[in-house]
Design a protein around this motif. Structure first.
Motif, PDB file in Angstrom:
ATOM      1  N   ASP A   1      11.336  -9.929  36.557  1.00  0.00           N
ATOM      2  CA  ASP A   1      12.559  -9.239  36.970  1.00  0.00           C
ATOM      3  C   ASP A   1      12.914  -8.148  35.961  1.00  0.00           C
ATOM      4  N   GLY A   2      13.164  -6.953  36.450  1.00  0.00           N
ATOM      5  CA  GLY A   2      13.519  -5.822  35.595  1.00  0.00           C
ATOM      6  C   GLY A   2      12.338  -5.040  35.057  1.00  0.00           C
ATOM      7  N   GLU A   3      11.125  -5.505  35.310  1.00  0.00           N
ATOM      8  CA  GLU A   3       9.930  -4.808  34.827  1.00  0.00           C
ATOM      9  C   GLU A   3       9.670  -3.563  35.666  1.00  0.00           C
ATOM     10  N   LYS A   4       9.223  -2.499  34.996  1.00  0.00           N
ATOM     11  CA  LYS A   4       8.974  -1.222  35.650  1.00  0.00           C
ATOM     12  C   LYS A   4       7.557  -0.758  35.323  1.00  0.00           C
ATOM     13  N   VAL A   5       6.851  -0.252  36.330  1.00  0.00           N
ATOM     14  CA  VAL A   5       5.498   0.283  36.145  1.00  0.00           C
ATOM     15  C   VAL A   5       5.458   1.671  36.770  1.00  0.00           C
ATOM     16  N   LYS A   6       4.835   2.623  36.046  1.00  0.00           N
ATOM     17  CA  LYS A   6       4.712   4.000  36.536  1.00  0.00           C
ATOM     18  C   LYS A   6       3.251   4.291  36.865  1.00  0.00           C
ATOM     19  N   TYR A   7       3.055   5.098  37.908  1.00  0.00           N
ATOM     20  CA  TYR A   7       1.714   5.441  38.367  1.00  0.00           C
ATOM     21  C   TYR A   7       1.587   6.939  38.594  1.00  0.00           C
ATOM     22  N   ASN A   8       0.390   7.463  38.368  1.00  0.00           N
ATOM     23  CA  ASN A   8       0.016   8.767  38.913  1.00  0.00           C
ATOM     24  C   ASN A   8      -0.430   8.459  40.334  1.00  0.00           C
ATOM     25  N   ALA A   9       0.286   8.982  41.307  1.00  0.00           N
ATOM     26  CA  ALA A   9       0.031   8.616  42.698  1.00  0.00           C
ATOM     27  C   ALA A   9      -0.516   9.802  43.475  1.00  0.00           C
ATOM     28  N   MET A  10      -1.443   9.493  44.377  1.00  0.00           N
ATOM     29  CA  MET A  10      -1.975  10.523  45.261  1.00  0.00           C
ATOM     30  C   MET A  10      -2.284   9.886  46.608  1.00  0.00           C
ATOM     31  N   ILE A  11      -1.780  10.526  47.653  1.00  0.00           N
ATOM     32  CA  ILE A  11      -2.087  10.129  49.024  1.00  0.00           C
ATOM     33  C   ILE A  11      -2.884  11.280  49.615  1.00  0.00           C
ATOM     34  N   GLN A  12      -4.142  11.000  49.933  1.00  0.00           N
ATOM     35  CA  GLN A  12      -5.044  12.048  50.407  1.00  0.00           C
ATOM     36  C   GLN A  12      -5.407  11.804  51.867  1.00  0.00           C
ATOM     37  N   MET A  13      -5.069  12.788  52.714  1.00  0.00           N
ATOM     38  CA  MET A  13      -5.359  12.732  54.140  1.00  0.00           C
ATOM     39  C   MET A  13      -6.459  13.747  54.445  1.00  0.00           C
ATOM     40  N   PRO A  14      -7.046  13.720  55.642  1.00  0.00           N
ATOM     41  CA  PRO A  14      -8.111  14.679  55.947  1.00  0.00           C
ATOM     42  C   PRO A  14      -7.690  16.144  55.820  1.00  0.00           C
ATOM     43  N   ASN A  15      -6.443  16.474  56.137  1.00  0.00           N
ATOM     44  CA  ASN A  15      -6.017  17.871  56.117  1.00  0.00           C
ATOM     45  C   ASN A  15      -5.071  18.232  54.988  1.00  0.00           C
ATOM     46  N   ALA A  16      -4.593  17.247  54.248  1.00  0.00           N
ATOM     47  CA  ALA A  16      -3.604  17.524  53.202  1.00  0.00           C
ATOM     48  C   ALA A  16      -3.589  16.381  52.188  1.00  0.00           C
ATOM     49  N   TYR A  17      -2.843  16.598  51.108  1.00  0.00           N
ATOM     50  CA  TYR A  17      -2.645  15.523  50.137  1.00  0.00           C
ATOM     51  C   TYR A  17      -1.264  15.675  49.504  1.00  0.00           C
ATOM     52  N   ILE A  18      -0.776  14.559  49.001  1.00  0.00           N
ATOM     53  CA  ILE A  18       0.501  14.513  48.304  1.00  0.00           C
ATOM     54  C   ILE A  18       0.241  13.847  46.971  1.00  0.00           C
ATOM     55  N   SER A  19       0.738  14.448  45.899  1.00  0.00           N
ATOM     56  CA  SER A  19       0.563  13.833  44.593  1.00  0.00           C
ATOM     57  C   SER A  19       1.875  13.857  43.840  1.00  0.00           C
ATOM     58  N   GLY A  20       1.985  12.973  42.876  1.00  0.00           N
ATOM     59  CA  GLY A  20       3.190  12.900  42.071  1.00  0.00           C
ATOM     60  C   GLY A  20       3.190  11.643  41.230  1.00  0.00           C
ATOM     61  N   VAL A  21       4.383  11.179  40.922  1.00  0.00           N
ATOM     62  CA  VAL A  21       4.572   9.982  40.112  1.00  0.00           C
ATOM     63  C   VAL A  21       5.277   8.945  40.975  1.00  0.00           C
TER      64      VAL A  21
END
Length: 140
Positions: A30-50
Motif C-alpha cells: 500500500d502506497g508503493e509507486k512504480v514509474k515506467y517508460n511506456a510505449m503503446i505501438q499500433m500498426p499506424n501510430a504509437y504513443i509514448s510517455g511515462v
C-alpha cells in the motif's frame, strides 16, 4: 593495493546489482509507486510517455502522460476482480471500440507486470505495449 581495489570494485558492483534487483516492477504494498517508460505501438501510430502506477488500498491506480505533461490515460486496476476502469482517455482515443480493446489489454498487461514481464502483444490487433521500469536511486 591493486588486489584490494579490484576486490572493492567487485563488492560495489555486486551490492549495486542486488539493490537494483530489489526494486519492484509492480506496486505490491500500500502506497508503493512504480514509474515506467511506456510505449503503446499500433500498426499506424504509437504513443509514448511515462506511466505511474500507485497501489492505493489494494487498487492499482495508473496515469500515463507524455513528455509535455498531457495526460493520455487514467485508469484503475482491481487485482481481485481482474478489471480495469478507464477514468480518462485522450480525445483521439475516446471511442467505445478503442476503449474496449484498451481495457482488455490493460488487464493482460497488468497481469504481465505482476509476473515481472515488461511487454504485452495483442496478436489480433497488432498492438505492442511496453512498460519498462524506470530505475530510481535515493539521493541524500
Amino acid at each position: 593495493m591493486r588486489g584490494l581495489l579490484t576486490t572493492f570494485l567487485i563488492f560495489i558492483s555486486v551490492f549495486r546489482a542486488t539493490t537494483l534487483r530489489a526494486q519492484h516492477t509492480f506496486p505490491i504494498s500500500d502506497g508503493e509507486k512504480v514509474k515506467y517508460n511506456a510505449m503503446i505501438q499500433m500498426p499506424n501510430a504509437y504513443i509514448s510517455g511515462v506511466c505511474v502506477l500507485l497501489n492505493d488500498c489494494g487498487v492499482i491506480k495508473g496515469c500515463m502522460f507524455n513528455e509535455f505533461g498531457i495526460t493520455m490515460l487514467d485508469f484503475s486496476f482491481s487485482p481481485d476482480k481482474q478489471k480495469v476502469k478507464l477514468h480518462h482517455v485522450i480525445k483521439m482515443m475516446d471511442k467505445w471500440y478503442i476503449k474496449r480493446v484498451l481495457r482488455k489489454d490493460l488487464v493482460l498487461l497488468m497481469s504481465s507486470l505482476q509476473k515481472g514481464e515488461s511487454e504485452y502483444f495483442n496478436e489480433r490487433r497488432k498492438i505492442t505495449y511496453q512498460f519498462i521500469p524506470i530505475p530510481y536511486e535515493i539521493v541524500e
